[in-house]
Write a protein that holds these residues in place. Sequence first.
Motif, PDB file in Angstrom:
ATOM      1  N   ARG A  30      -5.298  17.083   2.634  1.00  0.00           N
ATOM      2  CA  ARG A  30      -4.447  17.261   3.806  1.00  0.00           C
ATOM      3  C   ARG A  30      -3.660  18.557   3.675  1.00  0.00           C
ATOM      4  O   ARG A  30      -3.184  18.897   2.605  1.00  0.00           O
ATOM      5  CB  ARG A  30      -3.470  16.092   3.956  1.00  0.00           C
ATOM      6  N   ILE A  44      -0.665  19.747   3.761  1.00  0.00           N
ATOM      7  CA  ILE A  44       0.748  19.362   3.753  1.00  0.00           C
ATOM      8  C   ILE A  44       1.634  20.356   3.002  1.00  0.00           C
ATOM      9  O   ILE A  44       2.847  20.233   3.017  1.00  0.00           O
ATOM     10  CB  ILE A  44       0.941  17.945   3.163  1.00  0.00           C
ATOM     11  N   ARG A  74       7.821  13.805  -1.875  1.00  0.00           N
ATOM     12  CA  ARG A  74       7.717  12.674  -0.950  1.00  0.00           C
ATOM     13  C   ARG A  74       9.097  12.203  -0.485  1.00  0.00           C
ATOM     14  O   ARG A  74       9.263  11.783   0.646  1.00  0.00           O
ATOM     15  CB  ARG A  74       6.941  11.534  -1.600  1.00  0.00           C
ATOM     16  N   PHE A 118      10.546  15.322   1.887  1.00  0.00           N
ATOM     17  CA  PHE A 118       9.805  15.712   3.083  1.00  0.00           C
ATOM     18  C   PHE A 118       9.088  14.494   3.668  1.00  0.00           C
ATOM     19  O   PHE A 118       8.040  14.083   3.172  1.00  0.00           O
ATOM     20  CB  PHE A 118       8.803  16.823   2.762  1.00  0.00           C
ATOM     21  N   THR A 119       9.651  13.956   4.733  1.00  0.00           N
ATOM     22  CA  THR A 119       9.040  12.784   5.356  1.00  0.00           C
ATOM     23  C   THR A 119       7.670  13.119   5.934  1.00  0.00           C
ATOM     24  O   THR A 119       6.836  12.238   6.105  1.00  0.00           O
ATOM     25  CB  THR A 119       9.949  12.214   6.464  1.00  0.00           C
ATOM     26  N   SER A 120       7.426  14.396   6.212  1.00  0.00           N
ATOM     27  CA  SER A 120       6.120  14.806   6.746  1.00  0.00           C
ATOM     28  C   SER A 120       5.012  14.531   5.729  1.00  0.00           C
ATOM     29  O   SER A 120       3.869  14.287   6.100  1.00  0.00           O
ATOM     30  CB  SER A 120       6.128  16.293   7.106  1.00  0.00           C
ATOM     31  N   ILE A 121       5.349  14.560   4.448  1.00  0.00           N
ATOM     32  CA  ILE A 121       4.356  14.265   3.405  1.00  0.00           C
ATOM     33  C   ILE A 121       4.206  12.755   3.261  1.00  0.00           C
ATOM     34  O   ILE A 121       3.100  12.231   3.251  1.00  0.00           O
ATOM     35  CB  ILE A 121       4.765  14.884   2.058  1.00  0.00           C
ATOM     36  N   LYS A 122       5.310  12.069   3.163  1.00  0.00           N
ATOM     37  CA  LYS A 122       5.283  10.613   2.956  1.00  0.00           C
ATOM     38  C   LYS A 122       4.532   9.900   4.073  1.00  0.00           C
ATOM     39  O   LYS A 122       3.810   8.942   3.826  1.00  0.00           O
ATOM     40  CB  LYS A 122       6.706  10.080   2.838  1.00  0.00           C
ATOM     41  N   GLY A 123       4.661  10.410   5.282  1.00  0.00           N
ATOM     42  CA  GLY A 123       4.000   9.774   6.416  1.00  0.00           C
ATOM     43  C   GLY A 123       2.521  10.091   6.544  1.00  0.00           C
ATOM     44  O   GLY A 123       1.788   9.374   7.208  1.00  0.00           O
ATOM     45  N   ARG A 124       2.062  11.158   5.903  1.00  0.00           N
ATOM     46  CA  ARG A 124       0.672  11.581   6.095  1.00  0.00           C
ATOM     47  C   ARG A 124      -0.274  11.118   4.999  1.00  0.00           C
ATOM     48  O   ARG A 124      -1.475  11.003   5.229  1.00  0.00           O
ATOM     49  CB  ARG A 124       0.598  13.105   6.206  1.00  0.00           C
TER      50      ARG A 124
END
Length: 136
Positions: free
Chosen positions: A29, A31, A95, A98-104
């Motif tokens: 991904r 990210i 993680r 950055f919520t963008s990582i945790k969510g993906r």
Amino acid sequence: MRKYKEKKFHSKVVHSCKYQVVWCTQNQRDILKGDVVLRLRELIEKSMEAEDVEGEIINLEIFPSYVDLIVSINPQFGIDKLVRHLKRKTSGPLREEFTSIKGRVSSTWTLSYYVNTLDSSASEAIKEYLESQQPK
């Protein structure tokens, strides 16, 4: 980053062990962008300065879906131990911050990595490794 010197002296070992290590994000991904790259670089550099790590960064490049690191390391410490250390010290903080990582992705890094001694040519082998990590 600390200055790189050709030979290292540690206890009774004189060494010049340089490796190129590449590891991917889970499912490759994209990210690793923007502030994530800056924070990841900071975490890797800080992790390499830990007392129990016997190595130093020669070059560090961060791409959207993988990390390409060239490092000099004491052979008694071991490259596998270093890679596990870096993945462990970077995954959690990224993680959390950055919520963008945790969510993906369910995990930041894949379990695998590619390692090559710096003296050999590895561009084709790295390309094959990156292709093998793509989701099926």
